[in-house]
Design a protein around this motif. Structure first.
Motif, PDB file in Angstrom:
ATOM      1  N   ASN A  92      -5.872 -11.460  -9.411  1.00  0.00           N
ATOM      2  CA  ASN A  92      -4.895 -10.395  -9.634  1.00  0.00           C
ATOM      3  C   ASN A  92      -5.573  -9.114 -10.105  1.00  0.00           C
ATOM      4  O   ASN A  92      -5.244  -8.014  -9.665  1.00  0.00           O
ATOM      5  N   SER A  93      -6.510  -9.248 -11.008  1.00  0.00           N
ATOM      6  CA  SER A  93      -7.183  -8.067 -11.564  1.00  0.00           C
ATOM      7  C   SER A  93      -8.003  -7.339 -10.505  1.00  0.00           C
ATOM      8  O   SER A  93      -8.101  -6.107 -10.525  1.00  0.00           O
ATOM      9  N   GLU A  94      -8.601  -8.095  -9.580  1.00  0.00           N
ATOM     10  CA  GLU A  94      -9.362  -7.458  -8.499  1.00  0.00           C
ATOM     11  C   GLU A  94      -8.445  -6.662  -7.571  1.00  0.00           C
ATOM     12  O   GLU A  94      -8.798  -5.570  -7.103  1.00  0.00           O
ATOM     13  N   ILE A  95      -7.271  -7.196  -7.290  1.00  0.00           N
ATOM     14  CA  ILE A  95      -6.305  -6.496  -6.441  1.00  0.00           C
ATOM     15  C   ILE A  95      -5.865  -5.201  -7.114  1.00  0.00           C
ATOM     16  O   ILE A  95      -5.841  -4.129  -6.501  1.00  0.00           O
ATOM     17  N   ILE A  96      -5.525  -5.290  -8.386  1.00  0.00           N
ATOM     18  CA  ILE A  96      -5.073  -4.118  -9.130  1.00  0.00           C
ATOM     19  C   ILE A  96      -6.176  -3.072  -9.221  1.00  0.00           C
ATOM     20  O   ILE A  96      -5.933  -1.873  -9.049  1.00  0.00           O
ATOM     21  N   GLU A  97      -7.397  -3.522  -9.464  1.00  0.00           N
ATOM     22  CA  GLU A  97      -8.525  -2.594  -9.564  1.00  0.00           C
ATOM     23  C   GLU A  97      -8.776  -1.873  -8.249  1.00  0.00           C
ATOM     24  O   GLU A  97      -9.085  -0.675  -8.230  1.00  0.00           O
ATOM     25  N   ARG A  98      -8.612  -2.573  -7.132  1.00  0.00           N
ATOM     26  CA  ARG A  98      -8.811  -1.949  -5.824  1.00  0.00           C
ATOM     27  C   ARG A  98      -7.815  -0.807  -5.613  1.00  0.00           C
ATOM     28  O   ARG A  98      -8.196   0.292  -5.213  1.00  0.00           O
ATOM     29  N   VAL A  99      -6.552  -1.060  -5.903  1.00  0.00           N
ATOM     30  CA  VAL A  99      -5.537  -0.026  -5.711  1.00  0.00           C
ATOM     31  C   VAL A  99      -5.758   1.123  -6.687  1.00  0.00           C
ATOM     32  O   VAL A  99      -5.628   2.305  -6.325  1.00  0.00           O
ATOM     33  N   TYR A 100      -6.109   0.785  -7.917  1.00  0.00           N
ATOM     34  CA  TYR A 100      -6.352   1.815  -8.917  1.00  0.00           C
ATOM     35  C   TYR A 100      -7.480   2.755  -8.489  1.00  0.00           C
ATOM     36  O   TYR A 100      -7.360   3.987  -8.588  1.00  0.00           O
ATOM     37  N   LYS A 101      -8.557   2.213  -7.972  1.00  0.00           N
ATOM     38  CA  LYS A 101      -9.681   3.050  -7.536  1.00  0.00           C
ATOM     39  C   LYS A 101      -9.272   3.958  -6.390  1.00  0.00           C
ATOM     40  O   LYS A 101      -9.667   5.127  -6.332  1.00  0.00           O
ATOM     41  N   TRP A 102      -8.468   3.443  -5.483  1.00  0.00           N
ATOM     42  CA  TRP A 102      -7.956   4.294  -4.414  1.00  0.00           C
ATOM     43  C   TRP A 102      -7.148   5.456  -4.981  1.00  0.00           C
ATOM     44  O   TRP A 102      -7.261   6.590  -4.514  1.00  0.00           O
ATOM     45  N   SER A 103      -6.319   5.162  -5.990  1.00  0.00           N
ATOM     46  CA  SER A 103      -5.397   6.169  -6.510  1.00  0.00           C
ATOM     47  C   SER A 103      -6.114   7.324  -7.208  1.00  0.00           C
ATOM     48  O   SER A 103      -5.511   8.372  -7.445  1.00  0.00           O
ATOM     49  N   ARG A 104      -7.375   7.149  -7.531  1.00  0.00           N
ATOM     50  CA  ARG A 104      -8.142   8.208  -8.194  1.00  0.00           C
ATOM     51  C   ARG A 104      -8.567   9.297  -7.220  1.00  0.00           C
ATOM     52  O   ARG A 104      -8.887  10.411  -7.632  1.00  0.00           O
ATOM     53  N   THR A 105      -8.550   8.986  -5.910  1.00  0.00           N
ATOM     54  CA  THR A 105      -9.062   9.942  -4.928  1.00  0.00           C
ATOM     55  C   THR A 105      -8.072  10.306  -3.828  1.00  0.00           C
ATOM     56  O   THR A 105      -8.372  11.144  -2.988  1.00  0.00           O
ATOM     57  N   GLN A 106      -6.885   9.664  -3.819  1.00  0.00           N
ATOM     58  CA  GLN A 106      -5.914   9.967  -2.767  1.00  0.00           C
ATOM     59  C   GLN A 106      -4.527   9.480  -3.181  1.00  0.00           C
ATOM     60  O   GLN A 106      -4.387   8.646  -4.083  1.00  0.00           O
ATOM     61  N   THR A 107      -3.517  10.004  -2.522  1.00  0.00           N
ATOM     62  CA  THR A 107      -2.154   9.538  -2.731  1.00  0.00           C
ATOM     63  C   THR A 107      -2.002   8.154  -2.117  1.00  0.00           C
ATOM     64  O   THR A 107      -2.455   7.906  -0.994  1.00  0.00           O
ATOM     65  N   ILE A 108      -1.355   7.256  -2.856  1.00  0.00           N
ATOM     66  CA  ILE A 108      -1.191   5.867  -2.414  1.00  0.00           C
ATOM     67  C   ILE A 108       0.296   5.549  -2.258  1.00  0.00           C
ATOM     68  O   ILE A 108       1.098   5.812  -3.161  1.00  0.00           O
ATOM     69  N   LEU A 109       0.647   4.958  -1.125  1.00  0.00           N
ATOM     70  CA  LEU A 109       2.012   4.503  -0.863  1.00  0.00           C
ATOM     71  C   LEU A 109       1.978   3.000  -0.636  1.00  0.00           C
ATOM     72  O   LEU A 109       1.427   2.520   0.356  1.00  0.00           O
ATOM     73  N   LEU A 110       2.549   2.255  -1.568  1.00  0.00           N
ATOM     74  CA  LEU A 110       2.632   0.800  -1.466  1.00  0.00           C
ATOM     75  C   LEU A 110       4.027   0.448  -0.962  1.00  0.00           C
ATOM     76  O   LEU A 110       5.022   0.718  -1.639  1.00  0.00           O
ATOM     77  N   ILE A 111       4.110  -0.132   0.227  1.00  0.00           N
ATOM     78  CA  ILE A 111       5.401  -0.396   0.861  1.00  0.00           C
ATOM     79  C   ILE A 111       5.573  -1.898   1.027  1.00  0.00           C
ATOM     80  O   ILE A 111       4.841  -2.540   1.796  1.00  0.00           O
ATOM     81  N   PHE A 112       6.529  -2.457   0.305  1.00  0.00           N
ATOM     82  CA  PHE A 112       6.838  -3.882   0.411  1.00  0.00           C
ATOM     83  C   PHE A 112       8.146  -4.011   1.188  1.00  0.00           C
ATOM     84  O   PHE A 112       9.230  -3.789   0.649  1.00  0.00           O
ATOM     85  N   ASP A 113       8.010  -4.340   2.461  1.00  0.00           N
ATOM     86  CA  ASP A 113       9.178  -4.438   3.327  1.00  0.00           C
ATOM     87  C   ASP A 113       9.796  -5.827   3.218  1.00  0.00           C
ATOM     88  O   ASP A 113       9.093  -6.826   3.088  1.00  0.00           O
ATOM     89  N   ASN A 114      11.132  -5.872   3.281  1.00  0.00           N
ATOM     90  CA  ASN A 114      11.875  -7.133   3.216  1.00  0.00           C
ATOM     91  C   ASN A 114      11.687  -7.867   1.891  1.00  0.00           C
ATOM     92  O   ASN A 114      11.457  -9.083   1.859  1.00  0.00           O
ATOM     93  N   VAL A 115      11.812  -7.134   0.785  1.00  0.00           N
ATOM     94  CA  VAL A 115      11.728  -7.802  -0.524  1.00  0.00           C
ATOM     95  C   VAL A 115      12.872  -8.795  -0.699  1.00  0.00           C
ATOM     96  O   VAL A 115      12.821  -9.669  -1.564  1.00  0.00           O
ATOM     97  N   ASN A 116      13.900  -8.671   0.130  1.00  0.00           N
ATOM     98  CA  ASN A 116      15.012  -9.633   0.104  1.00  0.00           C
ATOM     99  C   ASN A 116      14.573 -11.031   0.503  1.00  0.00           C
ATOM    100  O   ASN A 116      15.298 -12.000   0.285  1.00  0.00           O
ATOM    101  N   HIS A 117      13.370 -11.160   1.092  1.00  0.00           N
ATOM    102  CA  HIS A 117      12.845 -12.472   1.439  1.00  0.00           C
ATOM    103  C   HIS A 117      12.148 -13.149   0.258  1.00  0.00           C
ATOM    104  O   HIS A 117      11.780 -14.322   0.354  1.00  0.00           O
ATOM    105  N   LEU A 118      11.955 -12.404  -0.823  1.00  0.00           N
ATOM    106  CA  LEU A 118      11.414 -13.006  -2.034  1.00  0.00           C
ATOM    107  C   LEU A 118      12.545 -13.627  -2.845  1.00  0.00           C
ATOM    108  O   LEU A 118      13.715 -13.279  -2.675  1.00  0.00           O
ATOM    109  N   SER A 119      12.180 -14.501  -3.742  1.00  0.00           N
ATOM    110  CA  SER A 119      13.151 -14.939  -4.735  1.00  0.00           C
ATOM    111  C   SER A 119      13.180 -13.890  -5.855  1.00  0.00           C
ATOM    112  O   SER A 119      12.256 -13.082  -6.005  1.00  0.00           O
ATOM    113  N   GLU A 120      14.230 -13.920  -6.633  1.00  0.00           N
ATOM    114  CA  GLU A 120      14.331 -12.997  -7.766  1.00  0.00           C
ATOM    115  C   GLU A 120      13.148 -13.169  -8.714  1.00  0.00           C
ATOM    116  O   GLU A 120      12.574 -12.186  -9.207  1.00  0.00           O
TER     117      GLU A 120
END
Length: 254
Positions: A92-120
């Motif tokens: 989990n920490s590696e995933i978060i760190e990857r996105v965080y490093k991206w966000s330091r140099t560019q705008t980031i858009l995280l799009i989770f489509d069909n969240v209705n397929h997840l459980s609450e």
């Protein structure tokens, strides 16, 4: 035609979105409505018209229909891992760190489509264990430089997530923090008044010559009849048909 359609409907959702992003460069948004209500089209509209540097933004799109077993939380994290370009077994920490490093140099858009397929419970876990720590790290950067934005979009195509027992903000208050996702107003049908007003102002772009008020009213009645009283996607398709163009040519969702 594309530019004209971007002006139709979704006013309450657009207004709320603009209010939040004007004040904050880090935020998460729930886009929700019933099937065929144009959630993807609204997302496209919000990003293309109001997100700075959207052309050069890094988009991470994760379609949650790929998670076949709702009881397997590891599947959710695997999708996150692959979505950010990491391999099997990333923490989990590696995933978060990857996105965080991206966000330091560019705008980031995280799009989770069909969240209705997840459980609450799984969506709650994603917010608590992915979004919360990511926001904590990203806000340290945005305090130093406000050049880039970090937005997460939770796209619900069934209109169920808004009623789940998850903490959402619905309006911008002084005590709101970006780790709390924002529930945009639920998408509703296009009203007769919206369609009439829009056609009158956009008829030139639509390549349709409405000579009289009667012709406008007839066109609106036809659109409403063929879209089950204004359901957005069928209405948009019917408008395109009247304009002698194909909806698929206007809106291609990769």
């Amino acid at each position: 035609m594309y530019r004209a359609l971007l002006k139709l409907g979704y006013q309450t959702q657009t207004g709320a979105f603009r209010q939040f992003i004007k004040a904050h460069s880090v935020a998460a948004f729930l886009i929700h409505g019933s099937l065929w209500y144009g959630q993807g089209w609204l997302l496209n509209r919000l990003v293309s018209k109001y997100v700075s540097n959207n052309v050069n933004a890094k988009r991470v799109v994760i379609n949650l229909t790929r998670i076949a077993r709702r009881s397997d939380v590891a599947a959710l994290w695997r999708e996150l891992s692959y979505g950010v370009g990491l391999g099997w077994g990333s923490s989990n920490s590696e995933i978060i760190e990857r996105v965080y490093k991206w966000s330091r140099t560019q705008t980031i858009l995280l799009i989770f489509d069909n969240v209705n397929h997840l459980s609450e419970a799984f969506l709650q876990e994603m917010i608590l264990k992915f979004w919360f720590p990511l926001v904590t790290k990203a806000r340290e950067t945005t305090r130093q430089t406000n050049q880039f934005q970090l937005f997460m979009f939770l796209v619900d195509n069934e209109g169920c997530v808004g009623s789940w027992n998850i903490s959402f903000a619905e309006q911008l208050n002084p005590d709101w923090e970006p780790d709390t996702p924002i529930k945009l107003p639920m998408i509703t049908e296009f009203s007769e008044n919206e369609l009439v007003t829009w056609i009158k102002y956009e008829a030139e772009e639509l390549l349709i010559d409405f000579a009289t008020e009667v012709e406008v009213d007839e066109a609106v009645r036809d659109i409403l009849q063929k879209s089950e009283n204004g359901i957005p996607e069928p209405a948009l398709q019917e408008i395109c048909r009247l304009s002698n163009c194909e909806w698929e040519q206007i809106w291609f969702k990769p």
